[in-house]
Design a protein around this motif. Sequence first.
Motif: not given
Length: 391
Positions: A278-301
């Motif tokens: 299914g979807e790519i989740v950026v962050g943890g399963p509890q508080t993460g958000r929907a993302g994509s393959e293009a989502a960049p690594v950031t200082k808080t990832s």
Amino acid sequence: MKRIVLPLKQHVGGPCSPLVAAGDTVRRGQLIAIPKGLGANIHASYDGTIAEITSSYIAIDANAQQDAASYVKIPECRTKLEAIAAAGIVGAGGAGFPTAVKLKTEIPNGAFIANAAECEPLLAHNMKQVEEHAQQLVRGIKYCMEITKAPQAYIAIKPKHKKAVIALVKALLNESHIDIFRLPDMYPAGDERVIVREVMGIELEPGQLPGTVGACIDNVETIKHIVEAIEDRKPVIDKDVTVSGRVRQKESVFVNVPIGTPAKELLERAGGYIEPHGEIVVGGPQTGRAGSEAAPVTKTSGAFLVAMPFPQETRKAGILICECGGSEERLTHVAESMGAEVVAKEMCKRMVEVDGRYRCGLPGICPGQAEKVIALKRAGAQVLVIGTCSE
């Protein structure tokens, strides 16, 4: 040629102002954007050429050849706090608050606390760091104690992480002012208010900062960046990331990933998808958000997680929102992705409004939600999408 996207806002505060222009050649570690107010410096994480600058990001076309060990060092600084600011360090656990601002608060009668809770399920990069670099963590804690004038420090960790605890015990043999504090194995054990309650026995009010009771808390990866800034004059250009879920290599941990690296690259390094996914989740399963393959690594990832496909649901849905779980936007997205119509929304009964934001009144101690469930049913909900911690 790989294009890298560096968001201009990777921190609490406003977006940074670029110091470069399209067409400029940049080196890994070079300062390329500075904050206008509250914020943190941003540095190029790859050697390359500035391809595009917008109001929200700087894009770099990375050179084909990269040397991860080479980078432009931050200037020599008079103090450790200045080095932390120059390096652009922010809370790596997800909050993104500028670390130099946090460490300005002196706590001569308090305690510095290293947050090693690794709060979200599936995430594993903090524990890998502690297991393999416990001595580095201890050095970083001592730097933070020196800066804040804290006489005592604690490392807050769940005892189930046995290898990490053993590594810490060995690293602390000659340290009389740093202790291990064993957190309960619950969510959200890594919340600052939970840590203050467990370690210091003080219940912070919603919105109250730890510094008001003599506590300063930093995530263990943030402390890693502090050590690198002070000892190696290294800016924040890399991030540790967990990749898990529907990928072939379970709970893959990638260390020192250059910021801006797209999720797709890490997902491929983790063996690719397990189908169906299914979807790519950026962050943890509890508080993460929907993302994509293009989502960049950031200082808080913290992670890129690949979910199962959403089950399909045609009944009307109600959502129950908690600060410690999915936001209203996230839960609505989940419900609608299943095909459900959202007909009602309720807040967890612990939620209180503070400065225009809803906060949990007692994180980690969750109440029953019978009255909220009844209200949702009365509003027409036939199924619930729940973001609370315990239910």
